[in-house]
Motif scaffolding. Structure first.
Motif, mmCIF file in Angstrom:
data_model
loop_
_atom_site.group_PDB
_atom_site.id
_atom_site.type_symbol
_atom_site.label_atom_id
_atom_site.label_comp_id
_atom_site.label_asym_id
_atom_site.label_seq_id
_atom_site.Cartn_x
_atom_site.Cartn_y
_atom_site.Cartn_z
ATOM 1 N N UNK A 224 33.849 11.585 -38.929
ATOM 2 C CA UNK A 224 33.914 10.451 -38.000
ATOM 3 C C UNK A 224 32.485 10.333 -37.491
ATOM 4 N N UNK A 225 31.968 11.357 -36.756
ATOM 5 C CA UNK A 225 30.884 11.432 -36.022
ATOM 6 C C UNK A 225 29.809 11.099 -36.723
ATOM 7 N N UNK A 226 29.448 11.554 -38.195
ATOM 8 C CA UNK A 226 28.401 11.090 -38.789
ATOM 9 C C UNK A 226 28.463 9.641 -39.481
ATOM 10 N N UNK B 59 29.546 7.215 -37.695
ATOM 11 C CA UNK B 59 29.141 6.580 -36.460
ATOM 12 C C UNK B 59 27.654 6.643 -36.367
ATOM 13 N N UNK B 60 27.057 7.595 -36.504
ATOM 14 C CA UNK B 60 25.471 7.642 -36.666
ATOM 15 C C UNK B 60 24.931 6.766 -37.755
ATOM 16 N N UNK C 203 33.810 -1.315 -35.933
ATOM 17 C CA UNK C 203 34.281 0.041 -35.733
ATOM 18 C C UNK C 203 35.674 0.377 -35.445
ATOM 19 N N UNK C 204 36.179 -0.549 -34.591
ATOM 20 C CA UNK C 204 37.651 -0.671 -34.216
ATOM 21 C C UNK C 204 38.589 -1.090 -35.477
ATOM 22 N N UNK D 168 25.044 3.192 -37.016
ATOM 23 C CA UNK D 168 24.103 2.762 -35.948
ATOM 24 C C UNK D 168 22.633 2.588 -36.742
#
Lengths: 210, 210
Positions: free
Chosen positions: B127-129, B131-132, B171-172, B135
């Motif tokens: 999930x972290x990746x 998100x990046x 995202x939501x 961006x």
DNA sequence: GAGGTTAGAGTCAGTCGCTGACACTTGACA
DNA sequence: TGTCAAGTGTCAGCGACTGACTCTAACCTC
């Protein structure tokens, strides 16, 4: 009223020392270029001790962020009930920047914290974690907003959507600040203010009107 | 007109096999629980080969996302010039979901891709990746929007802010979809549509009016 | 079609982040 | 004072990933 005992204080001292050493190394050598062995060597403890205080290298990088975020959440909850969602969020962010010193200075200097923040913004793997963390915070924020507005988070999507838009702007803010020259708190505060002002106009259908 | 040679085709075949094996293992056993050794064993190649095709375990998890995102960017660029920023973005996302099959089916079944997406949403490190990566895509999107609207990205923050708000909603959307029961494309398409409809109202200062 | 070239794959050894198990030291507390 | 346990050190090991080297087979040329 005796406060924490000697053992507890010793533990805290070790943790603080590890944290300062880690952030100092991260911000000077770079995060990926810093090994855990180097951090523990600087503090003269075993590697195992580092991993007892921090779940991983990453957690050390975000330890200060966590304190600041906790402060922000408190500030948000304390906002006057009359404010609308975006006004309350705006007030809480700006207030948090004004008080960042009180949040963290007992452990690391503000200047090191700002350098750390910039490092997070410019290190891909950390940026990724940063994003995930802000999503987790979004959920909390949405909860507070829903409560303030007296709506049901389960059936009403507006809190999440409003918070998502707000957080999106915060993200851009961080990015722009991190890419710039001025690393000061004043700088990011100013950028935050400007970008929040732009949110309304930016969502208008026709930009040529303005 | 001979197309790629035998060597090239063999290489591609190895890559595809690794990808399918990886996604299948990730979605059944879990990402963290799957080792690279297990993936290469399933395809019967050396570990080194895996790392020649993919920069890391994570890259394999996002290989399909990348194709879908490329399609989305193309769809966005092809939107009619008359549409406003948000309308264009909306059209491009929904169109991309409608055409997701064409984007990926040559390599993996759509169903596996949707399971992969859900796995990404529910695996913290991924999930972290994710998100990046979004961006990074935001920056590209902002560029396209700025061009469409004829404004200067360097001096006008509205493209970035609008895109940030839009991405926040996306995202939501992903989160809500991933948390639900229905893994289908139709489901995420519907959620996307609903949430985008809520963006305007959610940013109004007083929610009680509506 | 033989022969040199080179891209792709295998092997091996090593680094780094991180964990479990066990032993030791030293505050805490009865 | 002696017992207990929290905090630390040591060691062995796993998994992701890399660099250096070798080998094989598709390729290109003559």
């Amino acid at each position: 009223m005796t406060g924490p005992g000697l053992r507890e204080r010793k533990k805290q001292r070790t943790r603080d020392a590890l944290l300062r050493a880690a952030l100092e190394l991260f911000t000077t050598k770079g995060y990926e270029e810093t090994t855990v062995d180097e951090i523990v060597e600087a503090v003269d403890v075993s590697q195992r001790t580092f991993f007892r205080h921090f779940a991983g290298k990453q957690e050390a990088a975000f330890a200060m962020q966590e304190m600041v975020e906790a402060r922000f959440m408190r500030a948000l909850r304390e906002r006057p009930a009359g404010e609308g969602p975006l006004a309350a969020l705006r007030g809480a962010v700006l207030g948090s920047w004004d008080a960042v010193g009180e949040s963290i200075e007992a452990i690391v200097p503000v200047e090191l914290h700002m350098r750390t923040y910039q490092m997070i913004e410019s290190t891909p793997s950390l940026l990724a974690v940063h994003m995930r963390r802000s999503i987790e915070m979004e959920e909390q924020i949405a909860g507070v907003i829903a409560e303030r507005e007296g709506v049901d988070l389960a059936t009403d999507s507006r809190p999440r959507v409003a918070v998502a838009a707000f957080s999106g702007v915060m993200r851009v803010t961080g990015r722009m600040w991190g890419a710039g020259e001025d690393i000061s708190v004043a700088s990011i505060r100013a950028i935050t203010e400007t970008y929040l002002d732009h949110l309304g106009p930016a969502l208008a259908e026709d930009w040529r009107e303005h």
